[in-house]
Design a protein around this motif. Structure first.
Motif, PDB file in Angstrom:
ATOM      1  N   GLY A  18     -38.023  19.917  24.038  1.00 38.60           N
ATOM      2  CA  GLY A  18     -38.982  20.472  24.982  1.00 38.60           C
ATOM      3  C   GLY A  18     -39.703  21.684  24.421  1.00 38.60           C
ATOM      4  N   GLY A  19     -40.893  21.930  24.947  1.00 36.53           N
ATOM      5  CA  GLY A  19     -41.625  23.136  24.602  1.00 36.53           C
ATOM      6  C   GLY A  19     -42.469  23.077  23.353  1.00 36.53           C
ATOM      7  N   VAL A  20     -42.590  21.886  22.704  1.00 33.83           N
ATOM      8  CA  VAL A  20     -43.370  21.830  21.457  1.00 33.83           C
ATOM      9  C   VAL A  20     -44.727  21.160  21.665  1.00 33.83           C
ATOM     10  CG1 VAL A  20     -41.382  21.926  19.944  1.00 33.83           C
ATOM     11  CG2 VAL A  20     -42.188  19.703  20.745  1.00 33.83           C
ATOM     12  N   SER A  21     -45.071  20.819  22.913  1.00 31.07           N
ATOM     13  CA  SER A  21     -46.410  20.294  23.188  1.00 31.07           C
ATOM     14  C   SER A  21     -47.358  21.473  23.384  1.00 31.07           C
ATOM     15  CB  SER A  21     -46.385  19.398  24.436  1.00 31.07           C
ATOM     16  OG  SER A  21     -46.017  20.155  25.565  1.00 31.07           O
ATOM     17  N   VAL A  22     -48.558  21.199  23.833  1.00 27.09           N
ATOM     18  CA  VAL A  22     -49.559  22.266  23.935  1.00 27.09           C
ATOM     19  C   VAL A  22     -49.666  22.823  25.348  1.00 27.09           C
ATOM     20  CG1 VAL A  22     -50.896  21.450  21.979  1.00 27.09           C
ATOM     21  CG2 VAL A  22     -51.379  20.534  24.257  1.00 27.09           C
ATOM     22  N   GLY A  23     -48.631  22.590  26.182  1.00 28.92           N
ATOM     23  CA  GLY A  23     -48.666  23.085  27.551  1.00 28.92           C
ATOM     24  C   GLY A  23     -48.757  24.607  27.601  1.00 28.92           C
ATOM     25  N   GLU A  24     -49.527  25.125  28.533  1.00 30.60           N
ATOM     26  CA  GLU A  24     -49.742  26.573  28.608  1.00 30.60           C
ATOM     27  C   GLU A  24     -48.487  27.338  28.990  1.00 30.60           C
ATOM     28  OE1 GLU A  24     -52.979  27.320  31.223  1.00 30.60           O
ATOM     29  OE2 GLU A  24     -54.473  26.342  29.967  1.00 30.60           O
ATOM     30  N   ALA A  25     -47.560  26.675  29.724  1.00 36.83           N
ATOM     31  CA  ALA A  25     -46.366  27.380  30.189  1.00 36.83           C
ATOM     32  C   ALA A  25     -45.263  27.417  29.148  1.00 36.83           C
ATOM     33  CB  ALA A  25     -45.836  26.726  31.468  1.00 36.83           C
ATOM     34  N   ASP A  26     -45.463  26.716  28.036  1.00 40.64           N
ATOM     35  CA  ASP A  26     -44.419  26.654  27.022  1.00 40.64           C
ATOM     36  C   ASP A  26     -44.587  27.786  26.007  1.00 40.64           C
ATOM     37  OD1 ASP A  26     -43.106  24.384  27.996  1.00 40.64           O
ATOM     38  OD2 ASP A  26     -44.604  23.062  27.093  1.00 40.64           O
ATOM     39  N   HIS A  27     -43.550  28.605  25.887  1.00 46.22           N
ATOM     40  CA  HIS A  27     -43.579  29.702  24.922  1.00 46.22           C
ATOM     41  C   HIS A  27     -42.898  29.331  23.614  1.00 46.22           C
ATOM     42  CE1 HIS A  27     -44.894  32.260  28.231  1.00 46.22           C
ATOM     43  NE2 HIS A  27     -43.863  31.850  28.941  1.00 46.22           N
ATOM     44  N   THR A  28     -42.274  28.158  23.568  1.00 48.94           N
ATOM     45  CA  THR A  28     -41.443  27.811  22.422  1.00 48.94           C
ATOM     46  C   THR A  28     -42.237  27.802  21.125  1.00 48.94           C
ATOM     47  OG1 THR A  28     -40.134  26.428  23.915  1.00 48.94           O
ATOM     48  CG2 THR A  28     -39.782  26.131  21.563  1.00 48.94           C
ATOM     49  N   ARG A  29     -43.418  27.195  21.145  1.00 50.78           N
ATOM     50  CA  ARG A  29     -44.221  27.130  19.919  1.00 50.78           C
ATOM     51  C   ARG A  29     -44.544  28.518  19.389  1.00 50.78           C
ATOM     52  NH1 ARG A  29     -47.777  22.379  19.131  1.00 50.78           N
ATOM     53  NH2 ARG A  29     -49.425  23.844  18.581  1.00 50.78           N
ATOM     54  N   ALA A  30     -44.958  29.418  20.277  1.00 49.51           N
ATOM     55  CA  ALA A  30     -45.329  30.763  19.838  1.00 49.51           C
ATOM     56  C   ALA A  30     -44.139  31.500  19.244  1.00 49.51           C
ATOM     57  CB  ALA A  30     -45.905  31.549  21.016  1.00 49.51           C
ATOM     58  N   VAL A  31     -42.981  31.367  19.861  1.00 48.71           N
ATOM     59  CA  VAL A  31     -41.784  32.051  19.355  1.00 48.71           C
ATOM     60  C   VAL A  31     -41.357  31.466  18.019  1.00 48.71           C
ATOM     61  CG1 VAL A  31     -39.353  32.533  19.809  1.00 48.71           C
ATOM     62  CG2 VAL A  31     -41.026  32.712  21.662  1.00 48.71           C
ATOM     63  N   MET A  32     -41.389  30.135  17.907  1.00 46.09           N
ATOM     64  CA  MET A  32     -41.041  29.498  16.635  1.00 46.09           C
ATOM     65  C   MET A  32     -41.963  29.968  15.517  1.00 46.09           C
ATOM     66  SD  MET A  32     -40.275  25.539  17.683  1.00 46.09           S
ATOM     67  CE  MET A  32     -38.804  25.027  18.563  1.00 46.09           C
ATOM     68  N   ARG A  33     -43.257  30.006  15.822  1.00 45.68           N
ATOM     69  CA  ARG A  33     -44.226  30.446  14.815  1.00 45.68           C
ATOM     70  C   ARG A  33     -44.005  31.902  14.419  1.00 45.68           C
ATOM     71  NH1 ARG A  33     -48.887  27.704  13.993  1.00 45.68           N
ATOM     72  NH2 ARG A  33     -48.900  26.889  16.128  1.00 45.68           N
ATOM     73  N   GLN A  34     -43.612  32.721  15.396  1.00 50.21           N
ATOM     74  CA  GLN A  34     -43.379  34.140  15.120  1.00 50.21           C
ATOM     75  C   GLN A  34     -42.133  34.344  14.253  1.00 50.21           C
ATOM     76  OE1 GLN A  34     -42.896  36.434  18.703  1.00 50.21           O
ATOM     77  NE2 GLN A  34     -42.143  38.243  17.628  1.00 50.21           N
ATOM     78  N   LEU A  35     -41.090  33.546  14.510  1.00 51.03           N
ATOM     79  CA  LEU A  35     -39.814  33.752  13.819  1.00 51.03           C
ATOM     80  C   LEU A  35     -39.727  33.064  12.468  1.00 51.03           C
ATOM     81  CD1 LEU A  35     -37.118  33.396  16.641  1.00 51.03           C
ATOM     82  CD2 LEU A  35     -37.983  35.494  15.602  1.00 51.03           C
ATOM     83  N   GLY A  36     -40.397  31.912  12.313  1.00 51.28           N
ATOM     84  CA  GLY A  36     -40.143  31.111  11.126  1.00 51.28           C
ATOM     85  C   GLY A  36     -41.371  30.565  10.448  1.00 51.28           C
ATOM     86  N   ASP A  37     -41.105  29.767   9.441  1.00 49.63           N
ATOM     87  CA  ASP A  37     -42.127  29.064   8.669  1.00 49.63           C
ATOM     88  C   ASP A  37     -42.230  27.667   9.267  1.00 49.63           C
ATOM     89  OD1 ASP A  37     -43.836  28.113   6.742  1.00 49.63           O
ATOM     90  OD2 ASP A  37     -42.344  28.081   5.127  1.00 49.63           O
TER      91      ASP A  37
END
Length: 438
Positions: free
Chosen positions: A269-288
């Protein structure tokens, strides 16, 4: 340039918005290579099932160690068959050879020796006639001369394993036959790579834990249990981090914690482009990270990458491999089978053949299946077999990506490849069978 970017640059036709299944598999093969386990440990054979061999096993002796009989019958010098001019061969029975000890005595060309399966073949005797072909009268045995050829029913010393030759190779996954082979060499333990540690958590404010009361718009977490089952079947050590809400601080904490505890991380969950999902942003911030839309159904959105570990937190490499899977239950299972399972097997230390996706079964489709070229589709199916004919597969139930009941009803995935068109009744298709995989 980051490692993820380096891998992407080396892939022909790489397009993160329409990545093919083959492209995902090639990307992951390069991504996990530096993180393959190195630590090893000896384990007793009864604890070695599913583990990955960390070194070659060289046979210390021939297996079997001597020529022996392949069945119960009578051993004799096969040259009498060549010399016989009559319809039947008649020989004198000089004694009985039992398994477990060599027969001691003197034999001539006209003698036979009653012999049990596995018993040592006496010197000069090279053929065994099955007892059902024989008539015994006192100390004589008689059988048809055309019932066999010289050398029949004899096992040769070393025909299974030769002394000094590799019996098993590093990277072999120890399944039941391999355990038996090691035991046949007198080995009480195997040197294997340590178990792969995989951390897992689900994301989403709509997810309920078991025991929580139902509420409108919420669903119970099923992914944790299917992923636990998939990882356990694979032989991984599972680090269950539960559920994480759609909160950036909570997601960052969970990912950092997982990176320090495990060799790989799986999220759902959280890897689509939904506006309520913060997972992508956090993953991008923490890792490669790389975020994809894969040309497949089900399971289009996916994220992969590397999350750095706190210095000194792990004993292998400096980053943990992350697999961000879709949230729908069937999409989780399909992307795990197609992509994550082969990558985890490689991380476990498996060689290329043992880390390959499961082989496909060829079957005839019982009905029509609509399909457009340009993506790979995985449809749940039920395969049935009739002796003498090609197996038949029928689509099993509702094919929605949130419908787990059809995964239970099916026993394999009908794989409709990227360039493939619609299927007509009677057409042959590939099926990835579940047996031994999930």
């Amino acid at each position: 340039m980051s490692r993820v970017a380096d891998i992407a640059a080396a892939l022909a036709g790489y397009d993160p918005k329409a990545l093919s299944v083959d492209g995902v598999q090639a990307f992951l093969a390069s991504l996990v290579e530096p993180a393959i386990l190195r630590a090893r440990e000896p384990v007793p054979l009864f604890q070695a099932l599913g583990r990955v061999l960390a070194e070659d096993v060289i046979s210390p002796f021939d297996v079997p160690p001597h020529d022996n009989s392949a069945m119960d019958g009578f051993a004799f010098d096969g040259s009498v068959l060549d010399a016989s001019s009559s319809e039947f061969v008649s020989l004198r029975v000089a004694g009985t050879a039992l398994a477990g000890a060599a027969w001691r005595g003197t034999l001539t060309r006209g003698d036979a020796l009653k012999i049990m399966t596995g018993a040592v073949m006496p010197a000069g005797f090279d053929t065994v006639v099955p007892q059902e072909f024989c008539t015994v009268d006192g100390d004589a045995v008689r059988f048809p001369a055309n019932a066999l050829r010289r050398g029949d029913n004899r096992r040769f010393a070393g025909e299974d394993l030769k002394q000094g030759r590799p019996a098993l190779l590093q990277g072999e996954r120890l399944m039941p036959a391999a355990l038996g082979l090691l035991a046949s060499l007198g080995q009480a333990e195997a040197c294997v790579f340590r178990r792969l540690r995989v951390a897992y958590f689900s994301t989403g404010d709509e997810i309920l834990s078991l025991g929580e009361p139902p509420r409108e718009g919420a669903v119970y977490d099923s992914n944790s249990y299917t992923v636990f089952g998939l990882l356990t079947r694979l032989g991984c050590e599972v680090v269950d981090l539960g559920m994480v809400r759609d909160d950036p601080a909570a997601l960052a904490s969970a990912l950092s914690d997982a990176a320090n505890k495990a060799d790989a991380i799986i999220t759902s969950g959280g890897v689509s482009v939904g506006e309520a999902d913060h997972t992508r942003a956090v993953m991008r911030q923490l890792g490669d990270m790389a975020f994809w839309r894969v040309a497949m159904r089900p399971g289009r959105p996916m994220a992969v990458g590397l999350i750095p570990r706190t210095p000194g937190a792990a004993d292998e490499s400096g980053a943990t491999v992350l697999f961000g899977l879709p949230g729908n239950p069937v999409a989780v299972m399909v992307t795990f089978l197609a992509f994550v399972r082969p990558a985890l097997l490689r991380l476990m230390g498996c060689n290329a053949s043992n880390a390959a996706p499961p082989p496909m079964l060829r079957a005839r489709s019982a009905g029509s299946i609509r399909k457009k070229p340009g993506r790979t589709e995985y449809q749940r199916g039920r395969v049935t077999c009739t002796p003498g004919t090609l197996p038949e597969v029928r689509i099993a139930g509702n094919q929605g990506s949130g419908v787990l009941s059809s995964m239970v009803e099916g026993n394999g995935l009908v794989v409709l490849h990227h360039a493939q068109d619609s299927v007509s009744p009677g057409d042959e298709v590939d099926v990835m069978m579940f047996d031994g995989v999930i």
